[in-house]
Design an enzyme around this catalytic site. Sequence first.
Site, PDB file in Angstrom:
ATOM      1  N   ASP A  97      -4.937  -7.315   0.556  1.00 35.87           N
ATOM      2  CA  ASP A  97      -4.283  -6.159  -0.065  1.00 35.87           C
ATOM      3  C   ASP A  97      -3.526  -5.433   1.034  1.00 35.87           C
ATOM      4  O   ASP A  97      -3.482  -5.896   2.182  1.00 35.87           O
ATOM      5  CB  ASP A  97      -5.304  -5.242  -0.768  1.00 35.87           C
ATOM      6  CG  ASP A  97      -4.687  -4.570  -1.995  1.00 35.87           C
ATOM      7  OD1 ASP A  97      -3.684  -3.851  -1.825  1.00 35.87           O
ATOM      8  OD2 ASP A  97      -5.203  -4.778  -3.106  1.00 35.87           O
ATOM      9  N   GLU A 111       1.196  -4.433 -10.004  1.00 35.40           N
ATOM     10  CA  GLU A 111       1.747  -3.286  -9.296  1.00 35.40           C
ATOM     11  C   GLU A 111       2.738  -3.670  -8.189  1.00 35.40           C
ATOM     12  O   GLU A 111       2.544  -3.321  -7.029  1.00 35.40           O
ATOM     13  CB  GLU A 111       0.596  -2.454  -8.712  1.00 35.40           C
ATOM     14  CG  GLU A 111      -0.352  -1.953  -9.792  1.00 35.40           C
ATOM     15  CD  GLU A 111      -1.530  -1.136  -9.271  1.00 35.40           C
ATOM     16  OE1 GLU A 111      -1.924  -0.189  -9.951  1.00 35.40           O
ATOM     17  OE2 GLU A 111      -2.057  -1.458  -8.183  1.00 35.40           O
ATOM     18  N   HIS A 126       1.191  -5.472  -3.126  1.00 32.93           N
ATOM     19  CA  HIS A 126      -0.030  -5.252  -2.342  1.00 32.93           C
ATOM     20  C   HIS A 126      -0.087  -6.188  -1.130  1.00 32.93           C
ATOM     21  O   HIS A 126      -1.106  -6.813  -0.851  1.00 32.93           O
ATOM     22  CB  HIS A 126      -1.264  -5.408  -3.225  1.00 32.93           C
ATOM     23  CG  HIS A 126      -1.427  -4.279  -4.201  1.00 32.93           C
ATOM     24  ND1 HIS A 126      -1.692  -2.988  -3.805  1.00 32.93           N
ATOM     25  CD2 HIS A 126      -1.322  -4.240  -5.560  1.00 32.93           C
ATOM     26  CE1 HIS A 126      -1.766  -2.205  -4.883  1.00 32.93           C
ATOM     27  NE2 HIS A 126      -1.536  -2.936  -5.953  1.00 32.93           N
TER      28      HIS A 126
END
Length: 761
Positions: A190, A326, A263
């Site tokens: 991440d 995202e 990410h």
Amino acid sequence: MKKIIFSFFVIFCLQTNLVLSQYKTTDCPVIPTPASYVASSETFDISDKTLQINRTNLPKEIEKYLVKNLKDAFSIQTIISDNSGEVIFKPQKNVPENSYSIDIRESVITISYSNEASCFYAINSFLQLIQKNDVGYYINLGFLMDYPKFEWRGLHLDVSRHFYSVDEVKHFIDLMALYKFNTFHWHLTDDQGWRIEIKQFPKLTEIGAWRDSTLIGHYNEEPRKYEHKRVGGFYTQEQIKDVVAYAQKRFISVIPEIEMPGHSRAALAAYPEYSCTGIKQGVPGIWGIFDDIYCSKPETISFLQKILDEVIPLFPSPYVHIGGDEAPKTRWHTCPRCQKVIKENGLKDEHELQSYFIRQMDVYLTAKGKKLIGWDEILEGGLSPNATVMSWRGSDGGIEAAKQNHDVVMSPNGYCYFDHYQSGNTGEPLAIGGFLPLEKVYQFNPVPEQLSADQRRHILGGQANLWTEYISTMEKLEYMTYPRALALSQSLWCDNTKKPDYETFKKIFIKYQMPFLDRYKVNYSKAIFYAKMEITPNKQGLALRFKGAEPTDSFYVTSFNTDLQKNIDSVVMKSNDSLVLTRENDFPMTIEYTVTPYNNVSGINHFSIEQSHSIGFPIEFKTPFNPKFSNRGNLALVDGVKGKRPWKGDEWLGFTKDTIEFTVDLIKTRQLQNVNLGFLSANGSWIYLPETVQLFVSTDKTSWSELKKQAVTEETFFQEVNKKARYLKVVVISKDKIPVGSDGEGNKPWTFMDEIEIEYE
Ligand code: ACM
Ligand code: ZN
């Protein structure tokens, strides 16, 4: 289904020559609850804390597991023999896959199983059946037959936001095994840290596994505070193999997640050439969604495929998780290389570009005999042919994927995000936000009603996620995971129509599972023991009741008037007693109460009933509030309890609509004075103050006169309204989009409201 279970039950019984009538159906100590369980009050006694085990037909690794658990958790010694024993094992044919039974007689316990996994499941049930009294350990005579409902029973762990050592990860897996979870989703990469050694790209761990600072406190707190200390860590490939083998011995499959295209800041800190700008940036010490993601140029695809080449051999699981969530398209919009890929491949936009990106991974993984799984954003721009979808933004993504004939794992954030608060208790440790009490997890059903029978077959199961922005220690990780994981295990293992109701589950938890978890020294949450304040409207105002885990709980309640700065009452209240607060007389005041200790669980909760005259007024919502943030529903705005700042997940009423309209009934015509409305601003959680609020008044609910419109502040105060009214209508105009440059830019923000205070003569 009932018929099928019954017939297998009968087969098991016949095979073990069991006379059913000697036992009664009763609550089973085991969680997840077995398909069938009958027992008597007579017992098999474990004398001298020693158990003789016959190792014939007991797989070696399971034998080791059993011996170790009996010793470590119960201090029970074992004598292993080849031809006799108090516990014997029998492989079974012609019974459902993964099924097992445990037949407990006075002198012998027979464990029958269909395969090694179910032998292991049987052992974990067996451990939970062991009880203790003053004399020693025993198991009630009885018969248990069991098998799982879903094939994917998962827990996820984010080791990027906070790193967990190999031993800690193994401990997390150990606890999963006790509750028959079979899938460990290891979130290895991440923004805040790359955690897996990749030999071709050593900088991923030399640079990407370390950060110089970490946010402390909540993201929404301003000014933000940081701990300036270099932290990090990673797993060598040998360590990964060790963890995978460890999990395999517990019949848990490990799914690696290598996040892309978003990410990815930790990887790009090490190899900025795979970003769109090429600009070198450090590994961030703050959470959120970052614009800098992998560039979709062919060199990046090749870089990631080379990484997958090293990941694939480490994980025998058929699945590789590629993230997909995202990923802002900000950089892709202006990147010549990304735009070139769009043009050359006839793609419509950046969403199709993301889909094209993921498809290249899908083709690659499929060619290597693996299946791609990703978060539900991979639906955007078109789902790749072989993809399995993990539905996290509610269930809609999963429903859509199943309708498109794709497999689905359900992990909706309203039921499965264990990083959310589990209570509004005073002492609840810091969490990201959201409100997910045990009872709500218990209501989780992975199979959405909207799906046809054929589509339902695509639901592989479900999973809870442990994102660790605010979980930096094993102790807190246990606290956030347990007992919610027990409730989840019920949703994934049991037939949803047959599992015990929540009250029964709670009883089993208190009586059997708390002592069991204590044996394993798990720091589980005791939030259910803290009293909850139940509020119901009545004619005069509100009736308050305090409820604990048990109907017999009672609470010592001290009422304190904040205006007068003195105690106004001290009473002992039982669950059914209520305290009536009247609009006319009782305000303002703060109520504090302590919970009568139970099992050494005690705690003081502070509740404030703060607002004055409008408590309990009926409200009609023309705009529905979002069920995710609807604690106390219609009463939320007039329950006297103002939403707390910083936000703890409960209390506030959440909306996602452009216009929010509701009407308050003042019960009779009154001379209005002031009106105040509370709004929450927590931009990091996509919660924004709306633009305007307007009030309308009416005496008949038909003709309305308009009062002035006001810009919104956190406490939007309409002073000296000075109108006669029976009804008050409130119209809120929310912000259209989250501004550019902020987290979640371009999305519809949330509007959170609490509370409406109406003063009148
Ligand atoms: C997620 O929670 N971003 C999958
Ligand atoms: Zn680019």
